[in-house]
Design an enzyme around this catalytic site. Structure first.
Site, PDB file in Angstrom:
ATOM      1  N   ARG A  39      -9.383   0.566   9.144  1.00  0.00           N
ATOM      2  CA  ARG A  39      -8.952  -0.810   9.400  1.00  0.00           C
ATOM      3  C   ARG A  39      -9.999  -1.610  10.173  1.00  0.00           C
ATOM      4  O   ARG A  39      -9.746  -2.776  10.491  1.00  0.00           O
ATOM      5  CB  ARG A  39      -7.671  -0.751  10.226  1.00  0.00           C
ATOM      6  CG  ARG A  39      -6.447  -1.394   9.560  1.00  0.00           C
ATOM      7  CD  ARG A  39      -5.283  -1.071  10.431  1.00  0.00           C
ATOM      8  NE  ARG A  39      -4.088  -1.791  10.242  1.00  0.00           N
ATOM      9  CZ  ARG A  39      -2.990  -1.286   9.684  1.00  0.00           C
ATOM     10  NH1 ARG A  39      -2.994  -0.080   9.143  1.00  0.00           N
ATOM     11  NH2 ARG A  39      -1.893  -1.996   9.663  1.00  0.00           N
ATOM     12  N   LYS A  58       0.835  -1.217   0.000  1.00  0.00           N
ATOM     13  CA  LYS A  58       0.000   0.000   0.000  1.00  0.00           C
ATOM     14  C   LYS A  58       0.868   1.266   0.000  1.00  0.00           C
ATOM     15  O   LYS A  58       0.646   2.177  -0.786  1.00  0.00           O
ATOM     16  CB  LYS A  58      -0.928   0.028   1.232  1.00  0.00           C
ATOM     17  CG  LYS A  58      -1.903  -1.141   1.312  1.00  0.00           C
ATOM     18  CD  LYS A  58      -2.829  -1.026   2.501  1.00  0.00           C
ATOM     19  CE  LYS A  58      -2.119  -1.091   3.844  1.00  0.00           C
ATOM     20  NZ  LYS A  58      -1.390  -2.351   4.108  1.00  0.00           N
ATOM     21  N   ARG A 111      -0.118  -9.458  13.468  1.00  0.00           N
ATOM     22  CA  ARG A 111      -0.690  -8.427  12.594  1.00  0.00           C
ATOM     23  C   ARG A 111      -1.551  -9.066  11.498  1.00  0.00           C
ATOM     24  O   ARG A 111      -2.597  -8.535  11.141  1.00  0.00           O
ATOM     25  CB  ARG A 111       0.434  -7.577  11.996  1.00  0.00           C
ATOM     26  CG  ARG A 111       1.085  -6.689  13.055  1.00  0.00           C
ATOM     27  CD  ARG A 111       2.376  -6.088  12.568  1.00  0.00           C
ATOM     28  NE  ARG A 111       2.170  -5.201  11.446  1.00  0.00           N
ATOM     29  CZ  ARG A 111       3.119  -4.870  10.576  1.00  0.00           C
ATOM     30  NH1 ARG A 111       4.335  -5.367  10.700  1.00  0.00           N
ATOM     31  NH2 ARG A 111       2.864  -4.036   9.604  1.00  0.00           N
ATOM     32  N   ARG A 153      11.602  -2.436  10.826  1.00  0.00           N
ATOM     33  CA  ARG A 153      10.607  -2.008  11.813  1.00  0.00           C
ATOM     34  C   ARG A 153      10.479  -3.080  12.881  1.00  0.00           C
ATOM     35  O   ARG A 153      10.393  -4.260  12.548  1.00  0.00           O
ATOM     36  CB  ARG A 153       9.244  -1.813  11.123  1.00  0.00           C
ATOM     37  CG  ARG A 153       9.027  -0.420  10.583  1.00  0.00           C
ATOM     38  CD  ARG A 153       7.799  -0.308   9.720  1.00  0.00           C
ATOM     39  NE  ARG A 153       6.589  -0.885  10.306  1.00  0.00           N
ATOM     40  CZ  ARG A 153       5.399  -0.873   9.708  1.00  0.00           C
ATOM     41  NH1 ARG A 153       5.269  -0.319   8.509  1.00  0.00           N
ATOM     42  NH2 ARG A 153       4.351  -1.397  10.268  1.00  0.00           N
ATOM     43  N   ARG A 208      11.168  -6.216   4.459  1.00  0.00           N
ATOM     44  CA  ARG A 208      11.049  -4.747   4.368  1.00  0.00           C
ATOM     45  C   ARG A 208      12.138  -4.075   5.204  1.00  0.00           C
ATOM     46  O   ARG A 208      12.427  -4.466   6.318  1.00  0.00           O
ATOM     47  CB  ARG A 208       9.670  -4.313   4.864  1.00  0.00           C
ATOM     48  CG  ARG A 208       9.557  -2.797   5.008  1.00  0.00           C
ATOM     49  CD  ARG A 208       8.131  -2.324   5.082  1.00  0.00           C
ATOM     50  NE  ARG A 208       7.332  -2.980   6.094  1.00  0.00           N
ATOM     51  CZ  ARG A 208       5.995  -2.884   6.153  1.00  0.00           C
ATOM     52  NH1 ARG A 208       5.337  -2.176   5.256  1.00  0.00           N
ATOM     53  NH2 ARG A 208       5.325  -3.505   7.098  1.00  0.00           N
TER      54      ARG A 208
END
Ligand code: ADP
Ligand code: AMP
Length: 217
Positions: free
Chosen positions: A87, A13, A170, A159, A126
């Site tokens: 969300r 996203k 998550r 992260r 990531r």
């Protein structure tokens, strides 16, 4: 144009939102980025959000809705792209209510569909720049120099919530609380499904085809 980009954590996203705002000169509003900024600044909001974010749970609706509707209200007339918000179905309904109170609404909902194993691979690979927020991937979207941001030379970080244990939570949170947001939008407007398993340029092409067609309609 007022756009919502939906998709699981790691679907791409943020990567695609940056390309949309560059092309159409819109405001990118990422709830995750705003919350991380609040934490860095040590604000009350940041402190309240901390434990939820670290465990992979959602920050309570009342906190996030107030934060995002406030930011959206200040967006320029050209419009915005929402990334990571709404969300929950309640957040989506509150967003519609807030926009309707000043005679606006969401124009386009794009849904990035990604297979489970692709999401896991994207999210664990990531790497982010703590200085400018640029996002890379250790295999798919490498920086020019390993572990260094192309923009400002800062050392990239992983992260803390991209660790395998938190990622599992998550993704579970996404299934339990966020997937229903797609159905919420499908029940009252068109949702454009995008095959986001493809590489980032191909995904952008698919998205822009939809957006160009809608802009002309
Ligand atoms: P989200 O904002 O949905 O959590 P990101 O845009 O941060 O996802 O993307 C997650 C990771 O996957 C990042 O490391 C990014 O560089 C990488 N990525 C994004 N889109 C693609 C793609 N289409 N193909 C391969 N890797 C991608
Ligand atoms: P993201 O950067 O979108 O992956 O979000 C990182 C974390 O911020 C999430 O795991 C949540 O804890 C929190 N968060 C971001 N957006 C929301 C939202 N719309 N509602 C609740 N929590 C959120």
């Amino acid at each position: 144009m007022r756009i919502v980009l939906l998709g699981a954590p790691g679907a791409g996203k943020g990567t695609q939102c940056k390309r949309i705002v560059a092309r159409y000169d819109l405001l990118h509003l990422s709830s995750g980025d705003i919350l991380r900024q609040q934490r860095t600044e040590g604000t009350d909001l940041g402190k309240k959000a901390q434990s939820y974010m670290d465990s992979g749970a959602l920050v309570p609706d009342e906190i996030v809705v107030a934060m995002m509707t406030d930011a959206i209200r200040k967006a320029p007339d050209a419009g915005f792209v929402l990334d990571g918000f709404p969300r929950t179905v309640n957040q989506a309904a509150e967003l519609d209510k807030s926009l309707a109170s000043y005679h606006q609404g969401i124009d386009v909902v794009l849904n990035l569909n990604v297979d489970d194993q692709v999401v896991a691979e994207r999210i664990t690979g990531r790497r982010s720049c703590p200085q400018c927020g640029a996002v890379y991937h250790i295999r798919n979207m490498k920086p020019k120099v390993d572990e260094i941001c192309d923009n400002d030379g800062t050392k990239l970080i992983q992260r803390p919530d991209d660790s395998p244990e938190v990622v599992a939570n998550r993704l579970e949170t996404y299934r339990r609380q966020t997937e229903a947001v797609v159905d919420y939008y499908k029940s009252n407007r068109t949702v454009y499904d995008i095959d986001a398993n493809k590489n980032a340029d191909e995904v952008s092409t698919l998205m822009f085809e939809k957006l160009e067609a809608l802009a002309k309609a």
